[in-house]
Motif scaffolding. Structure first.
Motif, PDB file in Angstrom:
ATOM      1  N   ILE A 216       0.972  -1.359  -0.008  1.00 32.24           N
ATOM      2  CA  ILE A 216       0.242  -0.244  -0.363  1.00 32.24           C
ATOM      3  C   ILE A 216       0.904   1.426  -0.164  1.00 32.24           C
ATOM      4  N   PHE A 219       2.411   1.754  -3.546  1.00 29.92           N
ATOM      5  CA  PHE A 219       1.376   1.849  -4.124  1.00 29.92           C
ATOM      6  C   PHE A 219       0.132   3.782  -4.389  1.00 29.92           C
ATOM      7  N   MET A 220       0.402   4.345  -2.697  1.00 29.95           N
ATOM      8  CA  MET A 220       0.716   5.587  -2.545  1.00 29.95           C
ATOM      9  C   MET A 220       1.567   6.304  -3.731  1.00 29.95           C
ATOM     10  N   MET A 223       0.699   6.438  -6.407  1.00 28.26           N
ATOM     11  CA  MET A 223       0.080   7.097  -7.309  1.00 28.26           C
ATOM     12  C   MET A 223       0.736   8.960  -7.509  1.00 28.26           C
ATOM     13  N   ILE A 257       1.064   4.792   9.296  1.00 27.78           N
ATOM     14  CA  ILE A 257      -0.212   5.419   8.223  1.00 27.78           C
ATOM     15  C   ILE A 257       0.402   6.053   7.625  1.00 27.78           C
ATOM     16  N   ALA A 260       0.181   6.400   3.756  1.00 28.97           N
ATOM     17  CA  ALA A 260      -1.655   6.639   3.007  1.00 28.97           C
ATOM     18  C   ALA A 260      -2.210   7.884   3.074  1.00 28.97           C
ATOM     19  N   VAL A 261      -2.070   7.829   4.348  1.00 32.59           N
ATOM     20  CA  VAL A 261      -3.208   9.507   4.250  1.00 32.59           C
ATOM     21  C   VAL A 261      -2.012  10.184   3.728  1.00 32.59           C
ATOM     22  N   ALA A 264      -3.211  10.824  -0.103  1.00 33.59           N
ATOM     23  CA  ALA A 264      -4.587  10.521  -0.133  1.00 33.59           C
ATOM     24  C   ALA A 264      -4.884  12.060  -0.354  1.00 33.59           C
ATOM     25  N   LEU A 265      -4.707  12.974   0.614  1.00 29.88           N
ATOM     26  CA  LEU A 265      -4.648  13.887   1.242  1.00 29.88           C
ATOM     27  C   LEU A 265      -4.379  14.802  -0.056  1.00 29.88           C
ATOM     28  N   LEU A 267      -3.712  14.003  -3.297  1.00 31.47           N
ATOM     29  CA  LEU A 267      -3.612  13.705  -4.465  1.00 31.47           C
ATOM     30  C   LEU A 267      -5.398  14.097  -4.500  1.00 31.47           C
ATOM     31  N   ARG A 268      -5.999  14.405  -2.767  1.00 32.25           N
ATOM     32  CA  ARG A 268      -7.442  14.900  -3.542  1.00 32.25           C
ATOM     33  C   ARG A 268      -7.097  16.662  -3.335  1.00 32.25           C
ATOM     34  N   PRO A 271      -5.074  16.369  -8.252  1.00 32.02           N
ATOM     35  CA  PRO A 271      -5.230  14.440  -8.288  1.00 32.02           C
ATOM     36  C   PRO A 271      -4.275  13.951  -9.021  1.00 32.02           C
TER      37      PRO A 271
ATOM     38  N   TYR B 123      -8.795   6.966  -7.949  1.00 32.33           N
ATOM     39  CA  TYR B 123      -9.234   7.731  -6.599  1.00 32.33           C
ATOM     40  C   TYR B 123      -9.897   6.985  -5.577  1.00 32.33           C
ATOM     41  N   VAL B 130      -7.238   3.399   1.555  1.00 27.97           N
ATOM     42  CA  VAL B 130      -6.403   3.942   2.650  1.00 27.97           C
ATOM     43  C   VAL B 130      -7.142   4.055   3.905  1.00 27.97           C
TER      44      VAL B 130
END
Lengths: 277, 591
Positions: A216, A219-220, A223, A257, A260-261, A264-265, A267-268, A271, B123, B130
């Protein structure tokens, strides 16, 4: 000082682990969820090498070769029909990961295995004793990064791969055998993953499910990094650094984590991740 | 049975099946031994999760591993209430309420995070990976509250006993399945498929796909929470693995093997595989997982729709795919709601500019359009015609200047909000919903006006007369049901998209080369339709077109765009005979 070294070496290890995944995602736009399984394959190559009484360093080329050959078969049989269904490719490679994990369990048993250390001991860095192996990981990361840059910029395969990234239809129309480029890229990516598995052995225990823990995070990072090795290096430094800081000052559980966290942020908010920077 | 889905026969069939299942569930405890009852109770809870994954992934196209997190949150919320506070009836109600509320709140947050304006499907999958990881780590760091790595155990749950739990879970599963079946086969359920097929088209039909996905995620998080409540009670133990990402992948595997997009398939898949795992894993633990994994890979590659697809190929086809005249929905006329008065401007553009970095694609565009006008936008390739249309239908596109539609400034508005102002856009490449039927595509176009039923398939299809005319003149009215739109010809798809846009009853229609690739006959039909829409019915239209003869025949006004600037705006005669146009098209001096 130790903290700084921790940041750099953690980033280096993340980079080594994620490199193979990035090679595949960057060119093929396919996420190889069996990446964790290939890390495991590499680690068990180290176990097997040691079992045969060979020099532990020999595990590196052996793992790369084994990983690449198995990767080639995978590309031909499993990944090739799924280029147009990227979400299904995630699932199929995840399923493959399960199969590989079970095969390794059947072969080697589910117990934790131990491998001889590649490098042991500590060295003095500016007056602080630090694990020699973690420093070696930085060198290994640099070698992998540079080798890849050379492969991409300086060879015919790299040029073809870049053409495929930019415009696959045109590349094919220009007579580039895109199927072969894909096969070669996939083999390089899986070979690298297996190599990374060997390099991980001194740092983590070797068991049939060891790869999933790393999957993971890499992977993140991939991304966020998009398709470039330099952005991957930056991402590893930033997020690896954050992970070390959180682990040290907050709690090791949250450290696990952080990557990963944060990814994700990022990418939000953007993008495309770091790819634009 | 030759009836279509709206006839009672299907309803009776569903009711009979549900009743049969209920009977099995009620008498089950008398038939099975304790071990089987235990396993099946767990399997049926998992099957509820598989149904939620199927709705998200099989129907709506969102690959999610996150249902595990919602399930785990619900299970932990219940178990924490029961172990730390007690299990009195009031506290049991509290446990159930929290098992729904906490996942719902988490689901709303995750939905908001996953489905922003312009976020990619990948996404959403990333986020769904996650979330379980974060939840698992929170459980690990929860100390005595969550029991950390050993989980919570030894609390008392509902006083039902094994048979009671089996029946309760069975009933819950049947209810979930029936609700899911009814919903996915209703008019509203087709929305999910529409979103999966073509999200952009949904937005340009005035629907808000992102919001629908957030709502769906939130509701299904609640369902997963209920499953979690059942699990916490029935098993008497919750562990970190229940919240994890690996469990999330297992649910997806059951769904895939059973057959995505069928509801029943995933239910059977989940129960079958989990039951067999429990039976076989004692004897051959690794081999069984190996078989499941290998089967999964083969299935994804060869049979992406799972065992249900196989069953469908083997069993004789039911006839609902073939359109029998009686099964076709009747076209019903809707009163025309196109009340824009002549004279008022539908569209007013002033000083519009658009640049990509330093590249100026459009600059200083001024344009007014009134009801009843058919304005053709011509100009060489790269003049900025399509960009201009995009600026008119998406308020976030323009860099400078203002666009006013029906008196309202659209800057910052999303496509679906602009559609609500009365703009319909037809794309250059026909943008329709490939796996829906013609009737369902048209129903989607009406969905923003007439909220589709959550329960039923309508027997009628209400369309404004103008849309019906297009269907009649192109013969599409005879193909309303029967086959997916992907099998229509290029020209039929173009006509269908036009009919969909007209069914929105827009005040202003934007058309991007509607005749490209059409035959002469089809072209004439579309031209006549456009003239009727504008001349007789008072629509306004902007048409991007390369075919100057076609433009000359039907337009009331022509606007010439060249290198991002508006160089000419006048009547057909003025423009066709102008020196500027000749220079531009003959590739002369750069005007």
């Amino acid at each position: 000082m130790t903290l700084l070294l921790d940041v750099v070496t953690t980033a280096a290890i993340l980079f080594i682990v994620a490199a193979g995944l990035l090679a595949i995602f960057g060119v093929l736009k396919i996420i190889n969820f069996a990446h964790g399984a290939w890390l495991t394959i590499g680690a068990y190559c180290a176990v097997a090498t040691a079992g045969l009484g060979l020099n532990p360093w020999l595990a590196l080329p052996i793992a790369f070769a084994v990983g690449a050959i198995l990767g080639g078969i995978t590309e031909l049989v499993i990944v090739r029909p799924l280029y147009r269904r990227p979400l299904d490719a995630i699932l199929a490679t995840w399923g493959l990961g399960i199969v590989i994990g079970q095969l390794i369990t059947l072969w080697f048993g589910r117990d934790v295995q131990f491998t001889p250390n590649l490098l042991s001991g500590t060295v003095d860095v500016f007056g602080v004793g630090y694990s020699l192996y973690r420093l070696f990981a930085v060198a290994a990361a640099l070698v992998i990064g540079l080798a890849f840059t050379f492969l991409l910029e300086g060879t015919r395969l790299g040029l073809s791969a870049q053409a495929v990234i930019m415009n696959e239809m045109l590349a094919r129309a220009l007579g580039i055998d895109t199927a072969r480029v894909r096969l070669a890229t996939f083999m390089v990516g899986t070979g690298l993953a297996a190599l990374a598995g060997v390099l991980l052995t001194p740092l983590t225990s070797v068991d049939p499910n060891m790869g999933v823990a790393w999957l993971i995070g890499s992977f993140m990072l991939v991304m966020v990094a998009g398709s470039s090795f330099s952005t991957l290096a930056i991402a590893c430094l930033v997020f690896g650094g954050a992970q070390v800081l959180v682990s040290t000052f907050v709690s090791p559980i949250f450290g696990g984590i952080t990557v990963a966290v944060l990814c994700a942020l990022v990418l939000r908010i953007s993008p495309k991740g770091f790819a634009r920077a | 049975m030759h009836e279509n889905r709206s006839t009672p026969a299907r309803v009776w069939l569903l009711a009979a099946l549900a009743l049969a299942a209920a009977v099995v569930v009620i008498i089950g405890p008398a038939l099975f031994d304790r071990f089987t009852l235990n396993v099946l109770t767990r399997s049926m809870i998992y099957a509820m999760l598989a149904v939620t994954v199927d709705i998200l992934w099989g129907y709506t196209g969102i690959l999610t591993f996150g249902q595990a997190a919602f399930f785990g949150t619900g299970a932990y919320a219940s178990a924490m209430v029961l172990s730390h506070l007690g299990a009195s009836p009031a506290l049991m109600v509290l446990a159930l309420a929290l098992a729904i509320i906490v996942p719902v709140l988490l689901g709303a947050f995750v939905g908001w995070l996953s489905f922003g304006h312009g976020s990619t499907p990948l996404y959403a999958t990333v986020i769904s990976l996650v979330v379980p990881i974060v939840v698992t780590q929170l459980v690990f760091s929860g100390g005595v509250w969550t029991g950390s790595s050993s989980g919570l155990v030894g609390y008392s749950g509902l006083p039902l006993g094994l048979p009671g739990y089996f029946r309760l879970t069975g009933i819950c599963l049947i209810v979930t399945t029936v609700v899911a079946l009814v919903f996915t086969r209703s008019d509203a359920g087709k929305l999910l498929v529409a979103i999966r097929d073509n999200e952009a088209r949904c937005a340009y039909l005035g629907l808000n796909p992102q919001r629908l996905k957030i709502v769906l995620t939130t509701i299904l998080a609640g369902v997963a929470g209920i499953a979690g409540f059942l699990y916490a009670n029935a098993s008497g133990v919750v562990a970190p693995e229940n919240t994890g990402f690996v469990f999330g992948t297992e649910i997806v595997i059951w769904t895939a093997l059973g057959g995505r997009g069928t509801i029943i398939g995933p239910v059977i898949g989940a129960i079958g595989i989990d039951y067999l795992s429990a039976q076989l894993s004692g004897d051959l633990p690794f081999l069984w997982n190996l078989v499941v994994g290998a089967l999964f890979v083969v299935m994804i590659i060869l049979l992406p729709n799972g065992l249900a697809q196989l069953a469908r190929m083997v069993l004789p086809r039911r006839n609902e795919e073939q359109a029998s005249p009686s099964g076709s929905p009747t076209l019903a006329a809707e009163p025309a709601g196109n009340g824009s008065e002549a004279g008022n401007r539908v569209l007013a553009v002033s000083g519009l500019g658009k640049s990509f970095g330093s590249l100026q694609v459009l600059q200083g565009i001024d344009l007014d359009v009134h009801p009843g006008e058919l304005v053709s936008l011509v100009g060489p390739n790269g003049a900025g015609k399509t960009t201009l249309l995009r600026c008119l239908s998406d308020g976030t596109e323009a860099t400078t200047g203002t666009v006013t539609i029906a008196g309202q400034d659209i800057s910052g508005m999303t496509p679906d909000e602009i559609v609500a102002l009365g703009v319909g856009r037809k794309f250059q490449v026909a943008s329709v919903f490939d796996s829906l039927t013609v009737a369902d595509c048209l129903r989607m176009a009406r969905a923003s006006r007439n909220a589709p039923s959550l329960l039923r398939r309508s027997a009628t299809l209400g369309l404004p007369a103008a849309a019906t005319d297009i269907l009649r003149s192109t013969g599409l009215d005879r193909m309303l049901l029967g086959r997916p739109v992907s099998l229509l010809s290029h020209g039929q798809k173009q006509s269908l998209e036009l009919a969909m846009v007209v069914a929105l009853e827009p005040k202003l229609i934007l058309l991007d080369e509607p005749t490209a690739g059409l035959t002469k006959v089809e072209r004439t039909t579309i031209g006549a339709t456009l003239q009727k829409l504008t001349g007789e019915l008072g629509f306004a239209a902007i048409l991007v077109e390369h075919d100057l003869d076609f433009v000359r025949d039907i337009s009331t006004r022509i606007v010439v765009l060249h290198q991002g600037k508006l160089v000419l705006d006048g009547s057909v005669d003025q423009v066709v005979n102008s020196e500027v146009v000749r220079t531009i098209y003959s590739g002369g001096a750069h005007a």
